[in-house]
Write an enzyme that holds these catalytic residues in place. Sequence first.
Site, short mmCIF file in Angstrom:
data_model
loop_
_atom_site.label_atom_id
_atom_site.label_comp_id
_atom_site.label_asym_id
_atom_site.label_seq_id
_atom_site.Cartn_x
_atom_site.Cartn_y
_atom_site.Cartn_z
N TYR A 1 -7.87 13.89 -8.06
CA TYR A 1 -9.85 13.40 -7.74
C TYR A 1 -10.29 15.02 -7.20
O TYR A 1 -9.56 15.29 -6.75
CB TYR A 1 -9.09 12.42 -6.48
CG TYR A 1 -8.17 12.89 -5.61
CD1 TYR A 1 -7.13 13.23 -5.41
CD2 TYR A 1 -8.21 13.11 -4.08
CE1 TYR A 1 -6.18 13.15 -4.64
CE2 TYR A 1 -8.13 13.52 -3.14
CZ TYR A 1 -6.07 14.01 -3.54
OH TYR A 1 -5.83 14.16 -2.45
N LYS B 1 -15.92 9.48 -3.86
CA LYS B 1 -14.18 10.49 -4.40
C LYS B 1 -14.17 9.76 -5.86
O LYS B 1 -14.44 8.66 -6.16
CB LYS B 1 -13.61 9.90 -2.87
CG LYS B 1 -11.89 10.61 -3.56
CD LYS B 1 -10.93 10.47 -2.63
CE LYS B 1 -11.52 10.34 -1.17
NZ LYS B 1 -10.35 9.98 0.00
N HIS C 1 -9.26 4.89 1.00
CA HIS C 1 -8.53 4.58 -0.55
C HIS C 1 -7.38 5.46 -0.59
O HIS C 1 -6.64 5.39 0.45
CB HIS C 1 -9.32 6.31 -1.24
CG HIS C 1 -8.31 5.81 -2.29
ND1 HIS C 1 -7.39 7.44 -3.05
CD2 HIS C 1 -8.20 5.46 -3.48
CE1 HIS C 1 -7.17 7.17 -3.80
NE2 HIS C 1 -7.63 6.44 -4.70
N ARG D 1 -6.42 13.92 -35.00
CA ARG D 1 -5.42 14.89 -34.11
C ARG D 1 -5.51 13.94 -32.66
O ARG D 1 -4.62 15.02 -31.87
CB ARG D 1 -6.17 16.27 -33.31
CG ARG D 1 -6.86 16.59 -34.82
CD ARG D 1 -7.56 17.91 -34.61
NE ARG D 1 -9.21 17.31 -34.00
CZ ARG D 1 -10.13 17.66 -33.54
NH1 ARG D 1 -10.18 19.49 -33.41
NH2 ARG D 1 -11.24 17.88 -33.34
N GLN E 1 -14.55 20.27 -5.30
CA GLN E 1 -13.61 20.46 -5.00
C GLN E 1 -13.02 19.66 -5.67
O GLN E 1 -12.98 17.80 -5.83
CB GLN E 1 -13.11 20.25 -3.63
CG GLN E 1 -11.23 20.56 -3.67
CD GLN E 1 -11.00 20.38 -1.71
OE1 GLN E 1 -12.09 21.05 -1.05
NE2 GLN E 1 -9.77 20.14 -1.63
N ASN F 1 -8.89 17.76 -6.23
CA ASN F 1 -7.51 18.05 -6.47
C ASN F 1 -6.38 16.71 -7.00
O ASN F 1 -6.71 15.72 -7.51
CB ASN F 1 -6.96 17.18 -4.50
CG ASN F 1 -8.17 17.71 -3.74
OD1 ASN F 1 -8.39 18.76 -3.58
ND2 ASN F 1 -8.92 16.69 -3.14
N ASP G 1 1.13 9.21 7.77
CA ASP G 1 1.02 7.53 7.02
C ASP G 1 1.96 5.69 7.50
O ASP G 1 1.05 4.96 7.80
CB ASP G 1 0.49 7.43 5.73
CG ASP G 1 -0.12 8.08 4.63
OD1 ASP G 1 -1.00 8.68 5.39
OD2 ASP G 1 -0.31 8.44 3.61
N HIS H 1 -6.38 6.61 3.39
CA HIS H 1 -6.56 7.42 4.04
C HIS H 1 -8.65 7.53 3.10
O HIS H 1 -9.08 6.82 2.79
CB HIS H 1 -6.96 8.91 3.27
CG HIS H 1 -5.44 9.63 3.36
ND1 HIS H 1 -4.87 9.78 2.07
CD2 HIS H 1 -4.63 8.59 4.48
CE1 HIS H 1 -3.36 10.26 2.85
NE2 HIS H 1 -3.20 9.87 3.51
N ASP I 1 -10.29 14.04 8.31
CA ASP I 1 -9.25 13.53 7.90
C ASP I 1 -8.18 12.01 8.26
O ASP I 1 -7.59 12.45 9.10
CB ASP I 1 -8.74 14.48 7.08
CG ASP I 1 -7.51 13.33 5.86
OD1 ASP I 1 -7.82 12.50 5.03
OD2 ASP I 1 -6.51 14.27 5.09
C1 LIG Z 1 -7.04 16.84 0.75
C2 LIG Z 1 -6.69 17.80 1.41
C3 LIG Z 1 -4.95 18.28 2.13
N1 LIG Z 1 -4.60 19.67 2.07
C4 LIG Z 1 -2.86 19.47 2.48
C5 LIG Z 1 -3.50 18.74 3.82
C6 LIG Z 1 -1.38 17.94 4.14
O1 LIG Z 1 -0.60 19.96 4.53
C7 LIG Z 1 -1.52 18.96 2.30
C8 LIG Z 1 -0.79 17.23 2.00
O2 LIG Z 1 -2.19 16.78 2.24
P1 LIG Z 1 -2.26 14.86 2.67
O3 LIG Z 1 -0.54 14.19 3.01
O4 LIG Z 1 -3.53 14.10 3.18
O5 LIG Z 1 -1.99 14.35 0.67
P2 LIG Z 1 -2.23 12.95 0.15
O6 LIG Z 1 -1.82 11.84 1.08
O7 LIG Z 1 -2.22 12.53 -1.19
O8 LIG Z 1 -4.12 12.67 1.03
C9 LIG Z 1 -4.84 12.26 -0.26
O9 LIG Z 1 -3.74 10.50 -0.76
C10 LIG Z 1 -5.24 10.34 -1.58
C11 LIG Z 1 -5.17 8.29 -1.18
C12 LIG Z 1 -6.35 10.26 -1.35
O10 LIG Z 1 -6.99 9.09 -0.96
C13 LIG Z 1 -6.83 11.80 -0.76
O11 LIG Z 1 -8.72 11.36 -0.31
C14 LIG Z 1 -6.24 12.69 0.21
O12 LIG Z 1 -6.57 11.78 0.57
O13 LIG Z 1 -2.19 19.29 1.69
C15 LIG Z 1 -5.49 20.86 1.34
O14 LIG Z 1 -5.14 22.20 2.41
N2 LIG Z 1 -6.56 20.14 1.19
C16 LIG Z 1 -6.99 19.33 1.25
O15 LIG Z 1 -8.24 18.76 0.31
#
Ligand SMILES: Cc1cn([C@H]2C[C@H](O)[C@@H](COP(=O)(O)OP(=O)(O)O[C@H]3O[C@@H](C)C(=O)[C@@H](O)[C@H]3O)O2)c(=O)[nH]c1=O
Length: 204
Positions: free
Chosen positions: A141, A81, A128, A34, A57, A59, A177, A72, A152
């Site tokens: 992740y 992570k 990361h 399968r 959590q 994501n 960023d 980050h 953060d």
């Molecule tokens: C990480 C996170 C973000 N958010 C919100 C914050 C923002 O409005 C939106 C998008 O967040 P960011 O722009 O920080 O997403 P992003 O740039 O994808 O951040 C991620 O990057 C990679 C490289 C990592 O290693 C992760 O740990 C995380 O930092 O989501 C949450 O509500 N909960 C969460 O746990």
Amino acid sequence: MTAEQCRTAGGIGVTATDIDGLLLITPRPRRDDRGWFSRTYCAVDYAALGLDHPLVQENQSRSRRGVIRGLHVRADLDEAKFVRVVRGSLFDVVVDLRPRSRTFLQVRTFELNDEDPRHLRVPPGCAHGFQALSAEVDVLYGVDVPYNPVKDVTLAWNDPLLGIRWPLPGPILSERDREAPSVSALRPRFDDWFGGYGPAPGSS
Ligand SMILES: Cc1cn([C@H]2C[C@H](O)[C@@H](COP(=O)(O)OP(=O)(O)O[C@H]3O[C@@H](C)C(=O)[C@@H](O)[C@H]3O)O2)c(=O)[nH]c1=O
């Protein structure tokens, strides 16, 4: 990357890298007519492997080709992570920011994709980031502490001190960023944030 150690439990293999706590996790899928089946996370297997951090959590992000997310890091030593790609492929980057680590400010890179089921465990105190290589990339992740926006931190993806050779030109970045500070600008904070890692100064 030098593989220093490999151990297995259940269907999961773990290979240590030369950055302390940075692990390559390799699920071993069970294949049949399968397709295949694989555990992507198992608390019992992870505990047997010494990874006894319950995930609190998970994501998912979707990125189009060229996007860079990162670098980050959480500004303490609380968060590990677990990163895996479920669709597409990416160039993944980990930077050790722990001042007392023997690999301080060293960078390691990996290609992760949905064909080769490797996951990364990024240890606390390491930044990361990644760049999407395929038209779209979905990354999952899991983290072992709840998200705290106050902690953060983002570092400049293109800091010459790190010399990361991102594969694709003209990256697409978030505003945060794009405006991220350099490593040198944040260096005075590293001892507070990550100084708890490693042997005390002066000890042998
Ligand atoms: C990480 C996170 C973000 N958010 C919100 C914050 C923002 O409005 C939106 C998008 O967040 P960011 O722009 O920080 O997403 P992003 O740039 O994808 O951040 C991620 O990057 C990679 C490289 C990592 O290693 C992760 O740990 C995380 O930092 O989501 C949450 O509500 N909960 C969460 O746990």
